[in-house]
Motif scaffolding. Sequence first.
Motif, PDB file in Angstrom:
ATOM      1  N   PRO A   1      11.045  18.601  25.030  1.00  0.00           N
ATOM      2  CA  PRO A   1       9.898  17.743  24.710  1.00  0.00           C
ATOM      3  C   PRO A   1      10.050  16.338  25.304  1.00  0.00           C
ATOM      4  N   PRO A   2       8.942  15.713  25.669  1.00  0.00           N
ATOM      5  CA  PRO A   2       9.009  14.321  26.120  1.00  0.00           C
ATOM      6  C   PRO A   2       9.263  13.419  24.912  1.00  0.00           C
ATOM      7  N   SER A   3       9.685  12.208  25.175  1.00  0.00           N
ATOM      8  CA  SER A   3       9.892  11.259  24.070  1.00  0.00           C
ATOM      9  C   SER A   3       9.043  10.016  24.316  1.00  0.00           C
ATOM     10  N   TYR A   4       9.112   9.118  23.369  1.00  0.00           N
ATOM     11  CA  TYR A   4       8.348   7.867  23.442  1.00  0.00           C
ATOM     12  C   TYR A   4       6.873   8.120  23.753  1.00  0.00           C
ATOM     13  N   PHE A   5       6.250   8.880  22.863  1.00  0.00           N
ATOM     14  CA  PHE A   5       4.813   9.165  22.954  1.00  0.00           C
ATOM     15  C   PHE A   5       4.440   9.880  24.247  1.00  0.00           C
ATOM     16  N   GLY A   6       5.379  10.691  24.751  1.00  0.00           N
ATOM     17  CA  GLY A   6       5.104  11.471  25.950  1.00  0.00           C
ATOM     18  C   GLY A   6       5.247  10.713  27.255  1.00  0.00           C
ATOM     19  N   LEU A   7       5.745   9.492  27.188  1.00  0.00           N
ATOM     20  CA  LEU A   7       5.848   8.664  28.391  1.00  0.00           C
ATOM     21  C   LEU A   7       7.139   8.880  29.172  1.00  0.00           C
ATOM     22  N   ILE A   8       8.182   9.308  28.485  1.00  0.00           N
ATOM     23  CA  ILE A   8       9.500   9.452  29.107  1.00  0.00           C
ATOM     24  C   ILE A   8       9.989  10.877  28.901  1.00  0.00           C
ATOM     25  N   PRO A   9      10.557  11.487  29.939  1.00  0.00           N
ATOM     26  CA  PRO A   9      11.125  12.831  29.753  1.00  0.00           C
ATOM     27  C   PRO A   9      12.197  12.808  28.658  1.00  0.00           C
ATOM     28  N   GLY A  10      12.274  13.877  27.888  1.00  0.00           N
ATOM     29  CA  GLY A  10      13.216  13.947  26.771  1.00  0.00           C
ATOM     30  C   GLY A  10      14.664  14.056  27.203  1.00  0.00           C
TER      31      GLY A  10
ATOM     32  N   SER B   1      14.238  15.036  36.803  1.00  0.00           N
ATOM     33  CA  SER B   1      13.229  15.262  37.837  1.00  0.00           C
ATOM     34  C   SER B   1      13.454  14.393  39.075  1.00  0.00           C
ATOM     35  N   ASP B   2      14.540  13.658  39.124  1.00  0.00           N
ATOM     36  CA  ASP B   2      14.848  12.846  40.299  1.00  0.00           C
ATOM     37  C   ASP B   2      15.092  13.730  41.516  1.00  0.00           C
ATOM     38  N   SER B   3      14.920  13.155  42.688  1.00  0.00           N
ATOM     39  CA  SER B   3      15.094  13.885  43.948  1.00  0.00           C
ATOM     40  C   SER B   3      16.565  14.192  44.220  1.00  0.00           C
ATOM     41  N   VAL B   4      16.787  15.102  45.152  1.00  0.00           N
ATOM     42  CA  VAL B   4      18.141  15.423  45.598  1.00  0.00           C
ATOM     43  C   VAL B   4      18.822  14.149  46.105  1.00  0.00           C
ATOM     44  N   ALA B   5      18.120  13.342  46.886  1.00  0.00           N
ATOM     45  CA  ALA B   5      18.696  12.108  47.434  1.00  0.00           C
ATOM     46  C   ALA B   5      19.090  11.138  46.322  1.00  0.00           C
ATOM     47  N   SER B   6      18.256  11.006  45.308  1.00  0.00           N
ATOM     48  CA  SER B   6      18.568  10.137  44.177  1.00  0.00           C
ATOM     49  C   SER B   6      19.811  10.636  43.450  1.00  0.00           C
ATOM     50  N   HIS B   7      19.876  11.954  43.224  1.00  0.00           N
ATOM     51  CA  HIS B   7      21.039  12.544  42.556  1.00  0.00           C
ATOM     52  C   HIS B   7      22.304  12.339  43.377  1.00  0.00           C
ATOM     53  N   GLN B   8      22.193  12.492  44.679  1.00  0.00           N
ATOM     54  CA  GLN B   8      23.374  12.327  45.526  1.00  0.00           C
ATOM     55  C   GLN B   8      23.905  10.892  45.423  1.00  0.00           C
ATOM     56  N   LYS B   9      23.009   9.939  45.499  1.00  0.00           N
ATOM     57  CA  LYS B   9      23.410   8.528  45.390  1.00  0.00           C
ATOM     58  C   LYS B   9      24.021   8.244  44.011  1.00  0.00           C
TER      59      LYS B   9
ATOM     60  N   TYR C   1      18.108  14.779  31.142  1.00  0.00           N
ATOM     61  CA  TYR C   1      18.061  13.331  30.950  1.00  0.00           C
ATOM     62  C   TYR C   1      16.861  12.766  31.701  1.00  0.00           C
ATOM     63  N   PRO C   2      16.378  11.591  31.285  1.00  0.00           N
ATOM     64  CA  PRO C   2      15.145  11.050  31.887  1.00  0.00           C
ATOM     65  C   PRO C   2      15.238  10.643  33.356  1.00  0.00           C
ATOM     66  N   LYS C   3      16.263   9.841  33.747  1.00  0.00           N
ATOM     67  CA  LYS C   3      16.213   9.262  35.092  1.00  0.00           C
ATOM     68  C   LYS C   3      17.568   8.717  35.528  1.00  0.00           C
ATOM     69  N   ASP C   4      17.897   8.942  36.795  1.00  0.00           N
ATOM     70  CA  ASP C   4      19.109   8.362  37.385  1.00  0.00           C
ATOM     71  C   ASP C   4      19.056   6.840  37.310  1.00  0.00           C
TER      72      ASP C   4
END
Length: 154
Positions: free
Chosen positions: A106-115, A72-80, A38-41
């Motif tokens: 593959p990335p999405s949105y023209f390569g701007l966001i992780p898939g 690709s979020d950090s361990v701290a971000s995932h923990q929170k 997934y792209p981001k927490d």
Amino acid sequence: MALQIGDKILNFKAKDSYGNDFDSHDVVGIKPLVIYFYPKDNTPGCTAQACSFRGQYEDFTDQGAEVIGISSDSVASHQKFSNQYKLPFILLSDFDKKIRTLFGVPPSYFGLIPGRVTYVVDKGGIIQMVFDSKKATKHIEAALEVVKNLKTNK
């Protein structure tokens, strides 16, 4: 090159949301896996997806499967993120994008966001489903159907 149905996943290692070492060798051969990238927490779609997996986590474990979320979020971000939404499954930090690259997500949105891609892997480490959709909550029902079929086809 992206991994496809029938491919065996390669070994990968990462830190989980509590800073513990995770090695895929410790679960492949023991149980089926639902691995979702997934792209981001803490973004609306990713939060909806994680909470949907949380809501049906017991359905996956009842079938003998484990759910693993990777970004690709950090361990701290995932923990929170995990603590805030009481996520019962594993979150892995792929800060250097090595696992994403290994799977060929593959990335999405023209390569701007992780898939956003979900893989269902059988007990032997063979990919049984690849689900690539921007619709975050659709991944759960697709993965659960395949996991149930794994159990009935054994």
